[in-house]
Motif scaffolding. Structure first.
Motif, PDB file in Angstrom:
ATOM      1  N   LEU B  23       0.819  -1.213   0.000  1.00 61.65           N
ATOM      2  CA  LEU B  23       0.000   0.000   0.000  1.00 61.65           C
ATOM      3  C   LEU B  23       0.856   1.267   0.000  1.00 61.65           C
ATOM      4  N   THR B  24       1.909   1.283   0.816  1.00 66.46           N
ATOM      5  CA  THR B  24       2.758   2.486   0.844  1.00 66.46           C
ATOM      6  C   THR B  24       3.499   2.654  -0.489  1.00 66.46           C
ATOM      7  N   GLY B  25       3.911   1.541  -1.100  1.00 70.14           N
ATOM      8  CA  GLY B  25       4.606   1.600  -2.392  1.00 70.14           C
ATOM      9  C   GLY B  25       3.717   2.164  -3.483  1.00 70.14           C
ATOM     10  N   ILE B  26       2.490   1.665  -3.555  1.00 69.82           N
ATOM     11  CA  ILE B  26       1.543   2.141  -4.582  1.00 69.82           C
ATOM     12  C   ILE B  26       1.208   3.619  -4.316  1.00 69.82           C
ATOM     13  N   ASN B  27       1.029   3.942  -3.029  1.00 63.44           N
ATOM     14  CA  ASN B  27       0.714   5.323  -2.662  1.00 63.44           C
ATOM     15  C   ASN B  27       1.864   6.261  -3.032  1.00 63.44           C
ATOM     16  N   SER B  28       3.091   5.790  -2.795  1.00 65.19           N
ATOM     17  CA  SER B  28       4.257   6.611  -3.114  1.00 65.19           C
ATOM     18  C   SER B  28       4.397   6.802  -4.637  1.00 65.19           C
ATOM     19  N   LEU B  29       4.143   5.730  -5.402  1.00 66.04           N
ATOM     20  CA  LEU B  29       4.182   5.851  -6.866  1.00 66.04           C
ATOM     21  C   LEU B  29       3.134   6.855  -7.355  1.00 66.04           C
ATOM     22  N   GLN B  30       1.962   6.810  -6.724  1.00 68.33           N
ATOM     23  CA  GLN B  30       0.859   7.702  -7.113  1.00 68.33           C
ATOM     24  C   GLN B  30       1.197   9.155  -6.762  1.00 68.33           C
ATOM     25  N   THR B  31       1.746   9.356  -5.553  1.00 64.78           N
ATOM     26  CA  THR B  31       2.092  10.708  -5.105  1.00 64.78           C
ATOM     27  C   THR B  31       3.165  11.329  -5.997  1.00 64.78           C
ATOM     28  N   ASN B  32       4.154  10.494  -6.393  1.00 67.80           N
ATOM     29  CA  ASN B  32       5.235  11.011  -7.245  1.00 67.80           C
ATOM     30  C   ASN B  32       4.840  11.136  -8.717  1.00 67.80           C
ATOM     31  N   GLY B  33       3.644  10.707  -9.033  1.00 68.22           N
ATOM     32  CA  GLY B  33       3.181  10.781 -10.420  1.00 68.22           C
ATOM     33  C   GLY B  33       3.788   9.708 -11.316  1.00 68.22           C
ATOM     34  N   ASN B  34       4.355   8.657 -10.705  1.00 75.35           N
ATOM     35  CA  ASN B  34       4.998   7.585 -11.488  1.00 75.35           C
ATOM     36  C   ASN B  34       4.111   6.352 -11.673  1.00 75.35           C
ATOM     37  N   LEU B  35       2.879   6.431 -11.222  1.00 75.94           N
ATOM     38  CA  LEU B  35       2.033   5.231 -11.286  1.00 75.94           C
ATOM     39  C   LEU B  35       1.507   5.007 -12.705  1.00 75.94           C
ATOM     40  N   SER B  36       1.886   3.855 -13.232  1.00 74.49           N
ATOM     41  CA  SER B  36       1.365   3.427 -14.539  1.00 74.49           C
ATOM     42  C   SER B  36       1.180   1.915 -14.459  1.00 74.49           C
ATOM     43  N   GLN B  37       0.650   1.327 -15.508  1.00 71.87           N
ATOM     44  CA  GLN B  37       0.436  -0.132 -15.486  1.00 71.87           C
ATOM     45  C   GLN B  37       1.767  -0.874 -15.386  1.00 71.87           C
ATOM     46  N   ASP B  38       2.784  -0.340 -16.067  1.00 73.64           N
ATOM     47  CA  ASP B  38       4.108  -0.988 -16.036  1.00 73.64           C
ATOM     48  C   ASP B  38       4.738  -0.908 -14.642  1.00 73.64           C
ATOM     49  N   THR B  39       4.711   0.302 -14.052  1.00 74.10           N
ATOM     50  CA  THR B  39       5.342   0.452 -12.719  1.00 74.10           C
ATOM     51  C   THR B  39       4.576  -0.356 -11.679  1.00 74.10           C
ATOM     52  N   MET B  40       3.257  -0.441 -11.860  1.00 77.59           N
ATOM     53  CA  MET B  40       2.434  -1.203 -10.920  1.00 77.59           C
ATOM     54  C   MET B  40       2.785  -2.693 -10.974  1.00 77.59           C
ATOM     55  N   VAL B  41       2.905  -3.211 -12.199  1.00 80.19           N
ATOM     56  CA  VAL B  41       3.235  -4.646 -12.354  1.00 80.19           C
ATOM     57  C   VAL B  41       4.635  -4.925 -11.821  1.00 80.19           C
ATOM     58  N   SER B  42       5.598  -4.035 -12.136  1.00 80.06           N
ATOM     59  CA  SER B  42       6.966  -4.303 -11.662  1.00 80.06           C
ATOM     60  C   SER B  42       7.025  -4.200 -10.141  1.00 80.06           C
ATOM     61  N   TYR B  43       6.222  -3.291  -9.553  1.00 78.45           N
ATOM     62  CA  TYR B  43       6.185  -3.198  -8.087  1.00 78.45           C
ATOM     63  C   TYR B  43       5.540  -4.455  -7.492  1.00 78.45           C
ATOM     64  N   LEU B  44       4.540  -4.962  -8.191  1.00 79.08           N
ATOM     65  CA  LEU B  44       3.865  -6.181  -7.725  1.00 79.08           C
ATOM     66  C   LEU B  44       4.837  -7.366  -7.703  1.00 79.08           C
ATOM     67  N   TYR B  45       5.665  -7.485  -8.757  1.00 79.09           N
ATOM     68  CA  TYR B  45       6.681  -8.555  -8.795  1.00 79.09           C
ATOM     69  C   TYR B  45       7.633  -8.412  -7.607  1.00 79.09           C
ATOM     70  N   LYS B  46       7.997  -7.155  -7.326  1.00 79.36           N
ATOM     71  CA  LYS B  46       8.916  -6.867  -6.212  1.00 79.36           C
ATOM     72  C   LYS B  46       8.298  -7.348  -4.895  1.00 79.36           C
ATOM     73  N   VAL B  47       6.996  -7.059  -4.723  1.00 80.39           N
ATOM     74  CA  VAL B  47       6.293  -7.465  -3.495  1.00 80.39           C
ATOM     75  C   VAL B  47       6.259  -8.996  -3.380  1.00 80.39           C
ATOM     76  N   VAL B  48       5.953  -9.662  -4.504  1.00 78.73           N
ATOM     77  CA  VAL B  48       5.866 -11.140  -4.488  1.00 78.73           C
ATOM     78  C   VAL B  48       7.229 -11.752  -4.150  1.00 78.73           C
ATOM     79  N   ILE B  49       8.294 -11.240  -4.798  1.00 81.45           N
ATOM     80  CA  ILE B  49       9.644 -11.766  -4.526  1.00 81.45           C
ATOM     81  C   ILE B  49      10.028 -11.522  -3.069  1.00 81.45           C
ATOM     82  N   THR B  50       9.721 -10.315  -2.557  1.00 76.56           N
ATOM     83  CA  THR B  50      10.010  -9.998  -1.146  1.00 76.56           C
ATOM     84  C   THR B  50       9.273 -10.969  -0.226  1.00 76.56           C
ATOM     85  N   ALA B  51       7.998 -11.248  -0.579  1.00 83.61           N
ATOM     86  CA  ALA B  51       7.188 -12.158   0.252  1.00 83.61           C
ATOM     87  C   ALA B  51       7.834 -13.535   0.329  1.00 83.61           C
ATOM     88  N   VAL B  52       8.250 -14.046  -0.842  1.00 81.70           N
ATOM     89  CA  VAL B  52       8.856 -15.389  -0.892  1.00 81.70           C
ATOM     90  C   VAL B  52      10.156 -15.416  -0.086  1.00 81.70           C
TER      91      VAL B  52
END
Lengths: 68, 152
Positions: B23-52
């Motif tokens: 949530l903080t990552g997505i919020n930070s991407l949105q606040t900085n104006g960097n939120l797009s479908q690509d950045t969202m997917v790459s952030y999601l991969y980062k979250v999944v890898i971190t989880a594992v």
């Protein structure tokens, strides 16, 4: 009034050279936490575990567990 | 505290941490104006890898500390608690999926009014699903903690 399952495991352990909960758990193949829960009457064991406990203390099932 | 309970507390901590991290990552991407479908997917991969990675580290450390208990496996009470919690998790996940399906059927009405206007409606639904799954996992794991604490 709701009936409850009670047991004499604590007493039986005491009379068997103060057998520890861990030793009993290992003998019947469950965790120590499960023995704690059974002793407190918070968990009703399966028939298999109940029989194993009774046999370990060389008692009949209803000498160890009672439902009243 | 038993190995089983410790791993459940660990999983609960990791899942809560992941929800906050996502949530903080997505919020930070949105606040900085960097939120797009690509950045969202790459952030999601980062979250999944971190989880594992976090889950592997946590399980390895606990198995190292309590190796004797770790080798024992689940007994009948563990399996019963696992089943009760899985049942709760199943209901929660089903409810979340149904809500997202309902949202998808109403897509024309809600289009453009979702949480993340920078990405498509499909990605917004994916965002809700991820949050929903993580909340469902947190509630399921918390219920296991409750069942273990209640009976001990």
């Amino acid at each position: 009034m709701k009936k409850q399952l009670s047991n004499t495991i604590r007493e039986l352990r005491f009379h068997h050279n103060e057998m520890t909960q861990q030793a009993l758990a290992e003998a019947v193949g469950v965790s120590r936490q499960t023995i704690v829960a059974i002793e407190k009457g918070k968990y009703s064991p399966s028939l298999e575990v109940a029989f194993k406990i009774a046999q370990l203390f060389d008692k009949k099932l209803d000498d160890v567990f009672s439902y009243q | 505290m038993s190995y089983k309970e410790l791993t459940i507390w660990g999983t609960l901590g990791v899942t809560i941490g992941l929800l906050i991290y996502y949530l903080t990552g997505i919020n930070s991407l949105q606040t900085n104006g960097n939120l797009s479908q690509d950045t969202m997917v790459s952030y999601l991969y980062k979250v999944v890898i971190t989880a594992v990675i976090l889950e592997i580290i946590m399980q390895s450390v606990l198995a190292g500390i309590k190796h004797k208990e770790a080798d024992l496996g689940d007994d009948e009470r563990d399996k019963l608690i696992e089943l009760k919690s899985a049942k709760l998790g199943h209901w929660l996940t089903s409810a979340i999926i149904l809500m997202c399906v309902f949202l998808a059927t109403q897509i024309e009405r809600v289009s453009g009014r979702m949480l993340l206007p920078e990405v498509s409606d499909l990605y917004n639904i994916m965002h809700y699903l991820i949050i929903g799954f993580l909340i469902s996992e947190i509630i399921t794991t918390a219920s296991k903690v409750y069942f273990y604490r209640r009976d001990s």
